[in-house]
Structures are given as C-alpha cells and as structure tokens.
Design an enzyme around this catalytic site. Structure first.
Site, PDB file in Angstrom:
ATOM      1  N   SER A   6       0.823  -1.209   0.000  1.00  0.00           N
ATOM      2  CA  SER A   6       0.000   0.000   0.000  1.00  0.00           C
ATOM      3  C   SER A   6       0.859   1.263   0.000  1.00  0.00           C
ATOM      4  O   SER A   6       1.878   1.349   0.669  1.00  0.00           O
ATOM      5  CB  SER A   6      -0.891   0.002   1.248  1.00  0.00           C
ATOM      6  OG  SER A   6      -1.619   1.212   1.346  1.00  0.00           O
ATOM      7  N   CYS A  61      -1.717   5.193  11.891  1.00  0.00           N
ATOM      8  CA  CYS A  61      -1.904   6.639  11.799  1.00  0.00           C
ATOM      9  C   CYS A  61      -2.503   7.177  13.104  1.00  0.00           C
ATOM     10  O   CYS A  61      -3.210   6.461  13.813  1.00  0.00           O
ATOM     11  CB  CYS A  61      -2.802   6.992  10.621  1.00  0.00           C
ATOM     12  SG  CYS A  61      -4.256   5.963  10.440  1.00  0.00           S
ATOM     13  N   ASN A  94       4.853  -2.233   9.014  1.00  0.00           N
ATOM     14  CA  ASN A  94       4.648  -0.902   8.498  1.00  0.00           C
ATOM     15  C   ASN A  94       5.951  -0.128   8.719  1.00  0.00           C
ATOM     16  O   ASN A  94       6.900  -0.656   9.294  1.00  0.00           O
ATOM     17  CB  ASN A  94       3.468  -0.230   9.218  1.00  0.00           C
ATOM     18  CG  ASN A  94       2.760   0.788   8.349  1.00  0.00           C
ATOM     19  OD1 ASN A  94       3.379   1.416   7.494  1.00  0.00           O
ATOM     20  ND2 ASN A  94       1.471   0.967   8.572  1.00  0.00           N
ATOM     21  N   THR A  95       6.014   1.109   8.300  1.00  0.00           N
ATOM     22  CA  THR A  95       7.273   1.838   8.364  1.00  0.00           C
ATOM     23  C   THR A  95       7.706   2.170   9.791  1.00  0.00           C
ATOM     24  O   THR A  95       6.886   2.368  10.677  1.00  0.00           O
ATOM     25  CB  THR A  95       7.177   3.149   7.571  1.00  0.00           C
ATOM     26  OG1 THR A  95       6.055   3.901   8.047  1.00  0.00           O
ATOM     27  CG2 THR A  95       7.016   2.885   6.086  1.00  0.00           C
ATOM     28  N   GLY A 143       7.307  -2.693  -1.724  1.00  0.00           N
ATOM     29  CA  GLY A 143       6.949  -1.283  -1.763  1.00  0.00           C
ATOM     30  C   GLY A 143       7.999  -0.405  -2.388  1.00  0.00           C
ATOM     31  O   GLY A 143       7.955  -0.091  -3.574  1.00  0.00           O
TER      32      GLY A 143
END
Length: 303
Positions: free
Chosen positions: A21, A128, A191-192, A264
């Site tokens: 994503s 987030c 995730n990052t 990614g």
C-alpha cells in the site's frame, strides 16, 4: 516451473508477491508499463472515508539505503475508489486488497462496512494518529489493536481482515496476538519505522512534518526479525514486508514464516521490480529443487 500459488484466508493468489500500500496507487500508472495481472495482489493506496490532501511538502526524503515519507494518506476517498478504480483492479485479474485508515474507531467501522463484499481482502492501517487514542496510533497498544480489530471484523461478514502491524512498539508478538484475539484473519508487517533526516545547512528536518516513515532495504533485517517473531506467536497467516528488493529477499521473509510478501519501495527504484521478483522466485525454487513455494514457509530455524 515451480508452483507459486498460495492461499491465504481462502483467497487464492497466483503468486505470493503483492504490491504494498502507498507505493502502487491503484495500479493504473504501473499498468502502462506491464500487465499488473501478473502480480499476486495489490494493496491499494490507504483509503479514508473522505478525500484527503495529505501533508504539505516536502514530504519525501532520502537516507542511507532508505527513504522517508510523510505523505499523510493523500487519497480520493473510498467512494471515489469504488466508483473509479475498483472495477479496473478487479478486471486486471489480481487479488484486490483495500488498505483502509481512519481517525476514529467509527471511521474504521464505516469504511469496512462499505467495502465488505466488494474487495477480496481488507487491510487495516492502524499506524496513523487516532482521535480516540489521544493522537496515539491505534497500532501501539495491544488493547487498542484488539478493540479496532474486533469492531472492524464485526463489519466484515464477507471479506477477510488483515491487520497491518506497526514496528514502533514494545512487543511485536504481544501485538500480533492482540490482533488474533480481536478476530483478524491474517496480519501483515512491518509498516514503516519512524525516522528523521536533518538538513545540515538549515539545521531543520528535511520533511515538513519533521518525521516520516522509514522504508527500503536498510530496514530489512529488522522486518525479517519481526516477521519471524510474529509468525511464531500466532496461528493466523502472516504477510511480510520491509525492504524487499530481490527474489532472495522474498525467500528470506517466507522462510521466516510469511505466507506472502509485499513489495513497496523497490517499485520506486525499478518499476519492473515485482515482475523481476516473481521470475527470480521461480528461478530460485527451480535451482533448489523445490516444486512448491509453500514448502519454504517457516523453514528457518534458530542456531
């Protein structure tokens, strides 16, 4: 030719290579370069209930073997996606995974309810900042992970739920187990990471948002370790990501316990990265006398 098909939560992938994503949009630009139907799946740009403009620029910075981004979930909103992009992705012949995000628990519930039955899988971005959590990401504390997973799963009667885990936490195994308790059908990670790059002339962060999500080959050893820990702490399938650039990288993640991988940052360095990884994966399996890619999953053992 080795068998590359994998099945996750009843969803059949023609191969285990998925576009991550935020790095592939909705596939239209890449479809001008190659047939995206070659891919195992596409995880869409993060979708929110309403359109988002994202953060002010500059919002991308380079580091050593990594990039940082603080795009801020810029996207056209879920309704625009359904009306303008969903059919295109479905017709491509790849598995469609809708990555979703929200500022409140209610946002997550509403967007999952809207997407139920329309896509092949839903992937929760819980990294987030969240209003209910006082600005803290829902993906930090296990109790919050379990709650958002339980609430969104209740809205998905037809679509499997993937929970995407943040690496910026105290314990990946504990948070993976929280997602499993909440009813996640699968988890994806990592995730990052959170990082900063400072301009030595201005003495200010390069990114307007000050910090950004770190991705790229420099984070791969961290990601492999976390995937291994997660895969050995839950019974649900794991999808691994974090710095995958080559077929050998993908093999490493699968040996750590991932059933599939997401690619990614590599797409920015080489627009043909994923087709090359798929071809390379086939070649690696053939050269090692392995007939089925599923046979390498979880085969890594500790010293």
């Amino acid at each position: 030719m080795a068998r590359l098909e994998v099945t996750i939560c009843g969803v059949e992938f023609k191969n285990p290579v998925i576009a991550a994503s935020g790095t592939f949009g909705f596939g239209r630009e890449y479809s001008e370069i190659y047939d995206i139907g070659l891919l195992g799946g596409v995880s869409t740009k993060g979708l929110t209930l309403e359109p988002r403009n994202g953060n002010p620029s500059p919002r991308i910075a380079e580091g050593s073997s990594v990039i940082l981004n603080a795009v801020g979930l810029q996207n056209p909103g879920v309704e625009h996606f359904i009306e303008n992009d969903l059919d295109f992705l479905k017709e491509s012949g790849t598995v469609v995974i809708a990555n979703v995000a929200g500022r409140t628990l209610e946002d997550y519930e509403k967007i999952c309810e809207r997407l139920d039955g329309l896509v092949d899988m839903v992937e929760l971005n819980i990294s987030c900042p969240n209003v209910r959590a006082g600005g803290m990401a829902l993906g930090i504390k296990p109790e919050n992970i379990e709650e958002v997973t339980r609430l969104t799963k209740a809205k998905l009667s037809k679509t499997p739920l993937i929970v995407k885990l943040s690496p910026n936490v105290e314990s990946i195994p504990v948070n993976a187990q929280a997602a499993q308790r909440g009813g996640a059908d699968a988890i994806s990670l990592i995730n990052t990471l959170t990082g900063m790059v400072i301009d030595t002339e201005t003495r200010k962060p390069v990114i307007r948002n000050n910090t950004g999500g770190v991705s790229g080959p420099g984070i791969k050893p961290i990601a492999v370790r976390m995937v291994y820990e997660a895969a050995h702490s839950v019974k649900i399938p794991v999808i691994g990501m974090g710095g995958i650039m080559t077929a050998e990288d993908a093999v490493e993640f699968m040996m750590a316990g991932a059933r599939a991988v997401q690619v990614g940052t590599a797409n920015f360095a080489d627009t043909l990265a994923m087709p090359k990884i798929i071809d390379g994966l086939n070649g690696w399996l053939d050269s090692h006398g392995i007939e089925d890619v599923n046979d390498i999953v979880g085969t890594a053992t500790l010293n």
